[in-house]
Motif scaffolding. Sequence first.
Motif, PDB file in Angstrom:
ATOM      1  N   LYS A 118       0.851  -1.223   0.025  1.00  0.00           N
ATOM      2  CA  LYS A 118       0.089   0.198   0.023  1.00  0.00           C
ATOM      3  C   LYS A 118       0.991   1.319  -0.031  1.00  0.00           C
ATOM      4  O   LYS A 118       2.051   1.347   0.644  1.00  0.00           O
ATOM      5  CB  LYS A 118      -1.012  -0.185   1.277  1.00  0.00           C
ATOM      6  N   GLN A 119       0.505   2.364  -0.594  1.00  0.00           N
ATOM      7  CA  GLN A 119       1.037   3.350  -0.734  1.00  0.00           C
ATOM      8  C   GLN A 119       1.261   4.129   0.521  1.00  0.00           C
ATOM      9  O   GLN A 119       2.328   4.711   1.010  1.00  0.00           O
ATOM     10  CB  GLN A 119       0.288   4.544  -1.689  1.00  0.00           C
ATOM     11  N   ILE A 120       0.290   3.793   1.822  1.00  0.00           N
ATOM     12  CA  ILE A 120       0.534   4.364   3.122  1.00  0.00           C
ATOM     13  C   ILE A 120       1.660   3.935   3.773  1.00  0.00           C
ATOM     14  O   ILE A 120       2.367   4.452   4.401  1.00  0.00           O
ATOM     15  CB  ILE A 120      -0.834   4.327   4.019  1.00  0.00           C
ATOM     16  N   TRP A 121       1.956   2.704   3.411  1.00  0.00           N
ATOM     17  CA  TRP A 121       3.064   1.811   4.010  1.00  0.00           C
ATOM     18  C   TRP A 121       4.426   2.426   3.328  1.00  0.00           C
ATOM     19  O   TRP A 121       5.185   2.843   4.416  1.00  0.00           O
ATOM     20  CB  TRP A 121       3.102   0.356   3.715  1.00  0.00           C
ATOM     21  N   LEU A 122       4.242   2.692   2.129  1.00  0.00           N
ATOM     22  CA  LEU A 122       5.788   3.229   1.654  1.00  0.00           C
ATOM     23  C   LEU A 122       5.856   4.465   2.284  1.00  0.00           C
ATOM     24  O   LEU A 122       7.043   4.790   2.342  1.00  0.00           O
ATOM     25  CB  LEU A 122       5.345   3.252   0.179  1.00  0.00           C
ATOM     26  N   ALA A 123       4.832   5.507   2.349  1.00  0.00           N
ATOM     27  CA  ALA A 123       4.853   6.698   2.866  1.00  0.00           C
ATOM     28  C   ALA A 123       5.451   6.579   4.345  1.00  0.00           C
ATOM     29  O   ALA A 123       6.586   7.474   4.406  1.00  0.00           O
ATOM     30  CB  ALA A 123       3.559   7.235   2.926  1.00  0.00           C
ATOM     31  N   GLU A 124       5.112   5.613   5.163  1.00  0.00           N
ATOM     32  CA  GLU A 124       5.568   5.616   6.444  1.00  0.00           C
ATOM     33  C   GLU A 124       7.193   5.196   6.281  1.00  0.00           C
ATOM     34  O   GLU A 124       8.144   5.907   6.982  1.00  0.00           O
ATOM     35  CB  GLU A 124       4.867   4.670   7.276  1.00  0.00           C
ATOM     36  N   GLN A 125       7.316   4.231   5.500  1.00  0.00           N
ATOM     37  CA  GLN A 125       8.601   3.670   5.325  1.00  0.00           C
ATOM     38  C   GLN A 125       9.633   4.923   4.827  1.00  0.00           C
ATOM     39  O   GLN A 125      10.982   4.982   5.274  1.00  0.00           O
ATOM     40  CB  GLN A 125       8.830   2.521   4.409  1.00  0.00           C
ATOM     41  N   LEU A 126       9.327   5.585   4.108  1.00  0.00           N
ATOM     42  CA  LEU A 126       9.926   6.725   3.249  1.00  0.00           C
ATOM     43  C   LEU A 126      10.176   8.048   4.086  1.00  0.00           C
ATOM     44  O   LEU A 126      10.903   8.756   4.001  1.00  0.00           O
ATOM     45  CB  LEU A 126       9.477   6.898   1.959  1.00  0.00           C
ATOM     46  N   GLY A 127       9.238   8.257   5.338  1.00  0.00           N
ATOM     47  CA  GLY A 127       9.283   9.283   5.970  1.00  0.00           C
ATOM     48  C   GLY A 127       8.387  10.464   5.196  1.00  0.00           C
ATOM     49  O   GLY A 127       8.835  11.688   5.426  1.00  0.00           O
ATOM     50  N   LYS A 128       7.832  10.277   4.296  1.00  0.00           N
ATOM     51  CA  LYS A 128       6.997  11.281   3.474  1.00  0.00           C
ATOM     52  C   LYS A 128       5.397  10.981   3.791  1.00  0.00           C
ATOM     53  O   LYS A 128       5.031  10.043   4.242  1.00  0.00           O
ATOM     54  CB  LYS A 128       7.127  10.843   2.069  1.00  0.00           C
ATOM     55  N   SER A 129       4.860  12.027   3.420  1.00  0.00           N
ATOM     56  CA  SER A 129       3.377  12.013   3.439  1.00  0.00           C
ATOM     57  C   SER A 129       2.694  11.066   2.471  1.00  0.00           C
ATOM     58  O   SER A 129       3.184  10.958   1.524  1.00  0.00           O
ATOM     59  CB  SER A 129       2.684  13.444   3.516  1.00  0.00           C
ATOM     60  N   TYR A 130       1.508  10.585   3.048  1.00  0.00           N
ATOM     61  CA  TYR A 130       0.741   9.801   2.013  1.00  0.00           C
ATOM     62  C   TYR A 130       0.468  10.552   0.824  1.00  0.00           C
ATOM     63  O   TYR A 130       0.718  10.052  -0.490  1.00  0.00           O
ATOM     64  CB  TYR A 130      -0.577   9.399   2.604  1.00  0.00           C
ATOM     65  N   ASN A 131       0.081  11.884   0.962  1.00  0.00           N
ATOM     66  CA  ASN A 131      -0.090  12.746  -0.448  1.00  0.00           C
ATOM     67  C   ASN A 131       1.063  12.918  -1.248  1.00  0.00           C
ATOM     68  O   ASN A 131       0.651  12.809  -2.537  1.00  0.00           O
ATOM     69  CB  ASN A 131      -0.531  14.111   0.197  1.00  0.00           C
ATOM     70  N   MET A 132       2.093  12.952  -0.736  1.00  0.00           N
ATOM     71  CA  MET A 132       3.470  13.033  -1.533  1.00  0.00           C
ATOM     72  C   MET A 132       3.877  11.681  -2.266  1.00  0.00           C
ATOM     73  O   MET A 132       3.879  11.796  -3.314  1.00  0.00           O
ATOM     74  CB  MET A 132       4.558  13.211  -0.628  1.00  0.00           C
ATOM     75  N   VAL A 133       3.390  10.558  -1.399  1.00  0.00           N
ATOM     76  CA  VAL A 133       3.847   9.331  -2.253  1.00  0.00           C
ATOM     77  C   VAL A 133       2.684   9.185  -3.103  1.00  0.00           C
ATOM     78  O   VAL A 133       2.872   8.765  -4.457  1.00  0.00           O
ATOM     79  CB  VAL A 133       3.807   8.212  -1.226  1.00  0.00           C
ATOM     80  N   HIS A 134       1.449   9.490  -2.892  1.00  0.00           N
ATOM     81  CA  HIS A 134       0.390   9.271  -4.064  1.00  0.00           C
ATOM     82  C   HIS A 134       0.493   9.964  -5.143  1.00  0.00           C
ATOM     83  O   HIS A 134       0.228   9.712  -6.423  1.00  0.00           O
ATOM     84  CB  HIS A 134      -1.090   9.691  -3.331  1.00  0.00           C
TER      85      HIS A 134
END
Length: 67
Positions: free
Chosen positions: A14-30
């Motif tokens: 999920k994008q939310i998981w990647l955002a957490e791992q990357l230290g970025k907001s969900y909106n940025m990863v989306h």
Amino acid sequence: MNRIKEVLEQKGIKQIWLAEQLGKSYNMVHSYAQNKRQPSLEDLYKIAEILNVEVKELLIERTKLNK
């Protein structure tokens, strides 16, 4: 252009998981996944490392863009 969304779907991540791992907001990863924004090279390498893929697997070849 990138294939982040495709790679995430292939891996069932999920994008939310990647955002957490990357230290970025969900909106940025989306935004990255929708190709509305492109990650910096540094972030692209981090994403590849997190997803355990080569950076080139996250990119669309220029020749395929022109078709």
